[in-house]
Design an enzyme around this catalytic site. Structure first.
Site, mmCIF file in Angstrom:
data_model
loop_
_atom_site.group_PDB
_atom_site.id
_atom_site.type_symbol
_atom_site.label_atom_id
_atom_site.label_comp_id
_atom_site.label_asym_id
_atom_site.label_seq_id
_atom_site.Cartn_x
_atom_site.Cartn_y
_atom_site.Cartn_z
ATOM 1 N N ASP A 435 30.969 -74.299 -20.021
ATOM 2 C CA ASP A 435 30.755 -73.491 -18.843
ATOM 3 C C ASP A 435 30.624 -72.059 -19.339
ATOM 4 O O ASP A 435 30.935 -71.759 -20.487
ATOM 5 C CB ASP A 435 32.003 -73.663 -17.962
ATOM 6 C CG ASP A 435 31.948 -72.796 -16.755
ATOM 7 O OD1 ASP A 435 30.853 -72.645 -16.208
ATOM 8 O OD2 ASP A 435 32.997 -72.273 -16.363
ATOM 9 N N GLY A 855 26.309 -71.900 -13.476
ATOM 10 C CA GLY A 855 25.731 -71.759 -12.146
ATOM 11 C C GLY A 855 25.072 -70.404 -11.958
ATOM 12 O O GLY A 855 24.501 -70.120 -10.919
ATOM 13 N N THR A 926 14.527 -77.576 -12.221
ATOM 14 C CA THR A 926 13.835 -78.311 -13.285
ATOM 15 C C THR A 926 14.766 -79.363 -13.889
ATOM 16 O O THR A 926 14.344 -80.449 -14.250
ATOM 17 C CB THR A 926 13.381 -77.337 -14.385
ATOM 18 O OG1 THR A 926 12.848 -76.176 -13.758
ATOM 19 C CG2 THR A 926 12.356 -77.957 -15.263
ATOM 20 N N ASP A 979 36.584 -74.049 -17.084
ATOM 21 C CA ASP A 979 37.831 -73.510 -16.566
ATOM 22 C C ASP A 979 37.969 -73.686 -15.068
ATOM 23 O O ASP A 979 39.039 -73.447 -14.524
ATOM 24 C CB ASP A 979 37.949 -72.028 -16.898
ATOM 25 C CG ASP A 979 37.054 -71.194 -16.019
ATOM 26 O OD1 ASP A 979 35.923 -71.635 -15.758
ATOM 27 O OD2 ASP A 979 37.491 -70.127 -15.583
#
Lengths: 1303, 366
Positions: A435, A855, A926, A979
């Site tokens: 992440d 994200g 995508t 996390d």
């Protein structure tokens, strides 16, 4: 005793939250998966309440006997133990016999009871089984006893329950609390059961709970009294409460609770999770609450969410299992050989009188012999290996957890091993999925810059300041970092201890004696330096002009004011201050100031009108600029540091702590504060905001529409403190807010202005993203009263609805958040964690492919990737953003071609193959195409040519899909590190899941296999501990196979000389103990302590990690080579004594004695040869094992006259050992058996030494030469690294004095 | 630094409600101890086997093994051994007639010793293809009974089946091993050059282990009246005499403590074995050899059937050395292994010179 302590210790580690952290201990390890897929998982939203529900009435209420409706529900006592004193033995045995290994033992024992196949005395065959059962039973018993004591402690905690008879609250044990009881709790009490909040001492009818015990999140959560009851005010009387509660049946959804309360008057009020106090949470900030128990004991949500430690199966273990099957095959082969041999032998005999009459015919005898041989050769299947592996892993975990390098001073936590059996997978990682936020970065958000009304305020001071801070950081780390993380776990209890006792005293005395005086003294001390925002001079200047704005400046000023107001109020930040135990506004007070003050304020603020009110577009002349308190206004100052401490109001100078669920909220509030917009307190309905130079204003908070991942924004509806109008402030992701602020309807001047602002803001946003900043847009909407009323009606409806409440609320929020006026945007910086670039580089050089799944926006992600050296300037970026599947397919093939072409040219010029310097950047949409069944192959093929992949804008689901795809299709070992809650699915899917205990609560940690506190710890965890664990375990497993095959074959060879009759040449005690006692400890120690390469070398030369990745230590070749060697050794070990004693008068046991003892010597010395480290511990254990063997056999042969009927070993050993021949045989056998292995090692290590050996040799060099060699090694790139960083200091991460050697 | 220490405390206790100013005092750190053991930094010897480190060991082994091997070989060669197969399979053999005889049969085999046998000479009988190590045979005994346990005498262990009882009486000694006791009688007659003959004195005692005769095997009820002690038991099926009449010449050598019996009861490890039968003690004067070269006759009372399992019976005369009986294997093996080690050492030396320096001066001693 020490061992016991150790077991305890590891049990404590095993259950992460021991000692008060978790009121929940795993109920049973059997229900590990319960939290993931509950058996009756209700589909969210669509579940009808009518299906299963429970109805609860108060127990004390008149007309309700003690055996009322609540009788059918479980009590609050909990029992997490598996066994009781009586049931322990049968139940434990029952459970143990569910293991295949134990069944195998049992089968052998039973087999030995069949007279025709009996090989040993019955009791002897039971020993292995008994030992294993006993060891496991002791372990289980200890575990269970711990749970029992824990249950007792929980059940015996007292709480006050309302007693209907006595008409008062009485102390009861937790276990005695029943569904339907009224329970009174005070601040800091732990909630004993799930209860509906009926009363709170807080006038607003709210109560805060801390759910750290439940999910590890230390921020406070708001709970509200059931809506109707709130009106009853302060005097809640339990006697009169007689409503009935109807709610759904117990389930494990922490975020969900549905039901209603039916008053005697038949009026119904909806209940939801905001009304529920959860068991094990702690009441905070509220003096007293009364709750109505609806779920008790095991039915509470906390208990339903219990899940034990995780069990995964490591790659090595899967490999091991196939090899165990091989040894089963080998066993069957040996037994079959013996069976056939016995049959043939019997057949060839005519009528020997030494045969006991009544032997079955050869065919049948052969069949019986098969089973006898299975008993005799049982050790070939390394059942004890499984027990040993478990013990070794515990030891490895113990050492990982004791590593002081993995301990973080900042969070006061080390590495936490939550999964017990995948330590060796750490050494085999090939793909690492990370992440970004909170993992690579601190997730400690710092306000960096902002744009308001299309004007960018770069906050240069801020940037400089940050740099300064970072420099400072290295010098004064302990203090500053500590204060940073202190924010994490603030609560009313910990507040007072949040600083040193000195300052606490100071504070206390100050607030007692001189509460009216500004408390400047402590300001500099405790304010987290990092949170400081140095205001931008330009913005400062503009704000200064506040009293006399003119024209467009006024309009802009209004934007600025609203912007900061939005920052201050549009959040869910909880305010706390050290001097008040209650940092929630106690009573929503209307102006505390005198009317005069108020008037002045209003005059001051009424000037800049809001653009939406057309009449005020051109404001009148400013009202008296000379306010009575000009000095109170924030004065621009050269030292930015002092700016935010300006107010000398009594409420203002005080320390305030902002606690929020997401760190950027706190950063924004902090930023607003820097400009004088201080959020001072909040209650459920009011916010107190200090505006520059004014007294704190109370802002009525009408609604709070919390953040939702679908909406990607949050909003507050407030009544503007100055204008009095209803305003919606929205804060959210730029894409969403920009979209919503687009309003095509009007095209007047104002709209043009908005369009201009949007355009400018978008430009600035792009800039921010390029800089790697996180962006948030702030917008507002002014609502007409009528509009608001209309919306309110529907919203109330949504709120009160029982079914589909979430969806309705979502709709309602979306209705409100339209037509927004964009105010501006903020850029928040999220600093990289310490040593992240170094760690990433080391991991990449270790041959680990790293993927970043985030994200965030693409630009931000790429930027961070550059910052953390995942991307190097020389790398080629392949960007994959496409709109359709076909485009995607075309793109992939184009990219593949590009890579192919490049690789060909590379191959022509350099001649080096390997992974190119390509990095694929792919966005969420995508990625969706790429993960589809058709494009998977192309996508993976593409990624295999890339050194790293960055997936941006990816959802949690995509994250886990990516990991699963890579893991399953490529068959590689994957590691996921994250996390936050959004990483949980990824962590669970990966072979190894690592949670970073960061700012975002503990969900990631709770679902992880290992929890570390910093990303940089991965480096040592993987490169050193992973490598060690893998090598140790692999070598130990091979050693076990070797040991068993070697020893068992001795017995097998003997069959050729005893007519395949299943005879053994050793007494059966020594035989059974040989594996169980004499040779069991050294391999354990070997598995726990062996170090093939030193930690320094492993860190300095990450390429060494490749040996684990390629499973070099334990693969098919090594397994069969080991087997071959053990065959050779057993041949030597049997036939040297055989030839030495052939034809002589040697008796069975006298023959077995030198064989046994040389087997022991060979096995132990083999260990010495294989070991790469020998400490005094190894020496002690090896000598101890040998001494144990000799001691045992000597004593046995001296003392056992008739103890081992029918064949006693009396005098055998003493006789054998008194003969020189015995020693001659032992020495020759040992030397001859070990000769090939030693020679092989010597030749191999000299002619073509493996990397680990080279590193081991390097370790011996003196330090100067050492670093020269490390430098040489790292300069000649291993195949997996394409380019080596030119910076020598980064390649080794060594103290500076070594650098000159390298360069 | 006080401020920096509260966190550990906080992590630990969530239940304590009141935290006073002194709360920061009692601090329990979770930081692992920085000890050599916990940090895996114990001083260690790191044996990396390379040519440089191993070759001295090879040379040393070679240098030690070869002399030992020579010593063993010479010792073994000095042992005198004479073996004679008296099974009688050969039709010309004097014992051929006894093969199928059911009644006690005597035969005598003449032989010649070429060399004198010095010191004590051990006389063995050897059996081949006799699987005394068969699993069920080995177990078919009752050590408690043999230890003189009265109850085991009358109620022998089940392991003895089917040689546990006979005609309703317990068998003493029970079991297959005892039942198959070797019962040939061997005597040696020496023919002086002057054709007069002399029976060579054979000592029956001292052939079993001391622990066996004194600890493991005991007669029930002391050794006073063996007939009474064994009352109520019966002899094994194949025996001619009861156990208390095994040695009519020496009353001390009867019952379970009969040394021939004890030797037989120590089951042999391999199907071809020898068992000590008699000792021919060296002459007192030490001038004449125990067995001078010359002509001898082996007088055999042929009882023991071995034809049924293709077995052979041998009589072995052997002197003995510190390493036991004659066996050249060990000496040869030692010499071979020693030579191989030496050879490997030379090869390693070459390799070490060729490759050793390439590998970062691997020979730097630890």
């Amino acid at each position: 005793m020490e061992r016991l302590h150790w077991i305890r210790h590891r049990l404590q580690r095993l259950l992460p939250g021991d000692g008060g952290r978790g009121w929940y201990s795993p109920a049973s390890t059997l229900s590990t998966k319960r939290s993931l897929d509950p058996p009756d998982s209700p589909d969210p939203g669509g579940r009808r309440l009518s299906g299963k529900r429970r109805s609860v009435t108060p127990r004390h209420a008149p007309g309700q006997s003690q055996h009322g409706s609540s009788r059918n529900y479980q009590g609050n006592g909990i029992r997490t133990t598996k066994y009781s004193l009586l049931s322990f033995i049968p139940k434990n045995l029952f459970e143990q016999f569910h293991r295949v290994a134990n069944l195998y033992f049992l089968f052998l024992v039973l087999l030995n009871w069949v007279p025709v196949v009996e090989a040993f005395q019955k009791e002897i065959t039971m020993i292995p089984l008994a030992v294993v059962l006993f060891v496991i039973a002791v372990k289980d018993a200890l575990e269970d006893y711990r749970r029992y004591r824990y249950d007792q402690r929980v059940n015996n905690t007292s709480t006050s329950v309302y007693c209907g008879k006595q008409r008062r609250y009485v102390e009861r044990r937790w276990a005695e609390v029943c569904v339907g009881d009224l329970v009174r709790l005070y601040c800091n009490d732990i909630i004993p059961a799930d209860m509906v909040l009926l009363h709170s001492s807080d006038p607003g009818g709210v109560c805060h709970i801390e759910t750290a015990n439940l999910d590890g999140e230390s921020n406070l959560k708001l709970r509200r009294v059931v809506r109707d009851l709130q009106r009853q005010g302060l005097d809640f009387s339990p006697e009169t409460f007689s409503s009935r509660i109807e709610c759904e049946n117990p389930n494990n959804e922490l975020q969900c609770f549905r039901g209603y309360m039916e008053h005697p008057s038949k009026a119904r009020v909806g209940l939801h999770i905001e009304n529920l106090l959860l068991r094990t949470c702690t009441v905070r900030n509220t003096e007293m609450v009364v709750g109505f128990v609806v779920y008790a004991g095991h039915e509470t949500k906390a208990m339903q969410n219990n899940s034990g430690p995780r069990y995964k199966r490591s790659k090595l273990e899967r490999r091991l299992n196939t090899d165990v099957l091989w040894s089963v095959a080998l066993l069957l082969l040996l037994c079959f050989t013996a069976a056939v041999g016995h049959g043939l032998w019997l057949n060839s005999l005519k009528n020997p009188f030494f045969l006991i009459p009544g032997d079955p015919p050869p065919l049948l005898a052969g069949f019986y012999m098969f089973w006898t041989m299975i008993i005799v050769l049982q050790v070939l299947i390394p059942i004890s290996l499984y027990v040993s592996i478990e013990i070794v892993k515990l030891g490895q975990i113990y050492f990982i957890q004791s590593d002081v390098d993995l301990y973080s001073e900042q969070t006061a936590s080390g590495v936490q091993c939550r999964a017990l059996n995948i330590t060796e997978d750490l050494g085999q990682i090939q793909y690492l999925f990370s992440d970004k936020t909170g993992t690579l970065t601190e997730n400690c958000m710092l306000f960096r810059r902002c744009t308001i009304a299309g004007v960018e305020y770069p906050h240069h001071d801020n940037a400089q300041w940050l740099e300064q801070y970072e420099e400072q950081d290295t010098h004064s780390r302990p203090h500053t970092l500590r204060s940073r993380c202190s924010r994490k776990s603030l609560s009313c209890r910990s507040l007072s201890c949040n600083r040193s006792s000195v300052s606490l005293h100071t504070l206390a005395s100050q607030s007692d004696t001189a509460s009216q005086e500004p408390a400047h003294a402590h300001g500099a001390f405790s304010r987290t330096m990092e949170c400081m925002v140095a205001p931008d001079p330009l913005l400062q200047l503009k704000l200064q002009e506040l009293p006399r704005p003119e024209g467009a400046a006024a309009a802009e000023l209004s934007y600025i004011l609203d912007f900061f107001l939005a920052l201050a109020v549009c959040n869910t930040v909880v305010v706390s201050s050290p001097t008040k135990s209650q940092h929630v506004v106690p009573v929503p007070r209307t102006p505390q100031r005198s009317l005069e003050d108020m008037k002045l304020l209003l005059q001051k603020f009424s000037l800049p009108r809001f653009p939406h009110a057309p009449s005020s577009l051109h404001p009148d002349t400013p009202a008296p600029a000379q306010s009575p308190a000009p000095s109170s206004f924030p004065a621009p100052s050269a030292e930015g540091a002092g700016l935010w401490e300006e107010c000398d109001d009594d409420d203002c100078g005080e320390e305030l702590f902002y606690e929020s669920e997401s760190p950027d909220e706190a950063a924004l509030v902090q930023a607003a504060r820097a400009y004088g917009y201080t959020l001072q307190a909040r209650s459920a309905e009011h916010l107190v905001v200090a505006l520059p130079g004014s007294a704190p204003l109370t802002v009525p908070l009408l609604h709070l529409l919390p953040f939702h991942s679908d909406r990607k924004r949050m909003s507050v509806v407030v009544r503007h403190p100055v204008t009095g109008r209803v305003v919606v402030f929205t804060k959210g992701a730029d894409s969403v807010v920009m979209e919503l602020s687009r309003d095509d309807a009007a095209a007047d001047e104002e709209e043009e202005h908005q369009a201009f602002i949007r355009e400018q803001t978008q430009r600035h946003l792009d800039d921010y993203a390029r800089e790697g900043l996180r962006t948030l847009c702030v917008a507002k909407r002014v609502l007409e009263e009528a509009e608001y009323e209309a919306w309110l009606k529907k919203h109330v409806l949504a709120e009160t609805s029982i079914e589909n409440r979430e969806e309705l609320l979502l709709d309602s929020a979306q209705r409100l958040e339209t037509n927004l006026t964009l105010l501006g945007a903020t850029g928040i910086v999220d600093r990289l964690q310490d040593d992240v670039p170094e760690t990433i580089e080391a991991l990449q050089r270790a041959g680990i492919r790293m993927w970043v799944l985030t994200g965030d926006k693409q630009e931000t992600a790429v930027n961070i990737a550059y910052a953390c050296r995942l991307l190097r300037p020389s790398d080629q970026l392949l960007t994959a953003n496409c709109e359709s599947k076909d485009a995607c397919e075309a793109l992939f093939s184009r990219l593949s071609e590009e890579i192919h072409r490049w690789e060909e040219s590379q191959a022509a010029s350099v001649g080096g193959g390997g992974v190119s310097g390509f990095t694929l950047v792919i966005d969420g949409r995508t990625l969706d195409w790429a993960l589809g069944a058709e494009l998977q192959g192309a996508f993976l093929q593409l990624t295999q040519h890339c050194r790293s992949v960055i997936c941006c804008r990816s959802t949690p689901l995509q994250k886990s899909q990516v990991v699963r795809l890579v893991r399953d299709t490529l068959g590689v070992t994957t590691l996921a590190v994250g996390d936050g809650a959004n990483d949980v699915s990824m962590i669970q899917v990966a072979d190894v899941g690592i949670g970073i205990s960061g700012q975002e609560g503990m969900q990631a940690v709770m679902s992880s296999d290992f929890a570390v506190s910093r990303f940089k710890h991965l480096r040592k965890l993987l490169l050193v501990h992973g490598h060690w664990c893998y090598t140790r375990l692999a070598n130990m497993i091979l050693y076990f196979f070797y040991k068993n095959v070697m020893y068992v074959n001795l017995l097998f060879w003997y069959q050729f000389f005893c007519g395949f009759s299943g005879s053994v040449m050793t007494n059966s005690w020594a035989l059974i103990f040989f594996n169980l006692l004499f040779t069991s400890a050294p391999p354990l120690l070997y598995g726990i302590l062996d170090k093939d390469v030193s930690a320094d070398a492993l860190l300095g030369v990450p390429q060494l990690y490749a040996s684990g990745q390629n499973s070099e230590a334990y693969c098919r070749t090594t397994f069969w080579l080991t087997l071959l060697d053990s065959f050779y050794q057993s041949l030597v070990c049997f036939f040297v004594p055989y030839l030495a004693f052939a034809g002589s008068d040697v008796s069975i046991f006298s023959f077995g004695s030198p064989i046994n003892s040389s087997a022991l010597l060979i096995i132990l010395l083999h260990q010495v040869i294989e070991s790469r480290t020998l400490t005094w511990l190894h020496g002690a254990v090896l000598l101890g094992s040998a001494a144990f063997y000799y001691g045992f056999s000597l004593l046995f042969s001296v003392l056992c006259v008739t103890c081992n009927s029918p064949t006693d070993p009396l005098g055998v050993e003493t006789h054998a050992m008194s003969q020189p021949l015995y020693y001659c045989v032992c020495v020759l056998t040992t030397v001859l058996a070990l000769l090939p292995r030693v020679s092989y090692h010597a030749f191999h290590n000299t002619i073509c030494p493996p990397d680990t050996v080279r590193a081991g040799l390097m370790d011996r060099l003196v330090s100067k030469e050492y670093w020269t060699h490390v430098g040489q090694w790292t300069d000649t790139p291993a195949p997996q690294t394409l380019s080596v960083n030119a910076d020598p200091s980064s390649t080794t991460d060594r103290p500076p004095d070594h650098h000159n050697v390298l360069s | 630094m006080m401020a920096s220490s509260y966190n550990a405390k906080e992590e630990d206790g969530h239940h304590s409600g009141s935290v006073g100013p002194g709360g920061a005092g009692a601090v329990k750190s979770r930081k692992p101890d920085n000890t050599a053991f916990k940090q895996q930094r114990l001083p260690a010897w790191q044996p990396i086997l390379t040519a440089g480190t191993v070759l001295p060991a090879f040379f040393v082994i070679g240098l030690i093994f070869i002399p030992i091997g020579i010593g063993l070989f010479v010792t073994s060669n000095n042992i005198k051994e004479f073996e004679i197969d008296y099974t009688g399979m050969d039709p010309d053999s004097p014992c051929n007639m006894c093969i199928n005889s059911t009644t006690p049969c005597r035969c005598s085999i003449p032989f010649t010793l070429e060399q004198p046998f010095e010191n004590n000479v051990f006389m063995y009988y050897g059996l081949s293809n006799f699987y005394q190590n068969h699993r069920r045979y080995v177990k078919s005994r009752d050590d408690s009974q043999l230890n003189g346990d009265k109850s085991s005498l009358l109620y022998p262990s089940k392991e003895c089946e089917p040689y546990r009882t006979r005609n309703g009486l317990p068998v003493a000694p029970c079991g297959a091993i005892a039942n198959s006791l070797f019962n040939d009688t061997l005597e040696l007659i020496y023919y002086y050059p002057n054709k007069s003959s002399m029976s060579i004195p054979l000592v029956k005692t001292g052939i079993a282990w001391w622990t066996d005769t004194h600890v493991k095997f005991r007669n029930p009820g002391g050794n006073n009246n063996l007939t009474a002690a064994f009352k109520g038991t019966t002899k094994p099926e194949n025996w001619q005499n009861p156990v208390y009449e095994l040695d009519p010449t020496n009353p001390e050598n009867n019952g379970f403590v009969n040394e021939d019996f004890i030797v037989w009861m120590r089951t042999a490890a391999l199907p071809t074995f020898r068992k000590l039968y008699r000792i021919i003690q060296k002459k007192k004067d030490n001038l004449t050899p125990t067995l001078p070269p010359g002509n001898y006759t082996l007088e055999i009372t042929y009882n023991y059937p071995v034809i049924s399992f293709d077995g052979h019976k041998r009589m072995i005369l052997s002197t003995i050395s510190w390493m036991g009986g004659k066996n050249p294997f060990l000496g040869i093996a030692y010499i071979t292994v020693g030579s191989v080690c030496f050879f490997l050492g030379v090869v390693l030396l070459i390799i070490h010179h060729k490759f050793g320096n390439r590998n970062n001066n691997a020979d730097i001693p630890n």
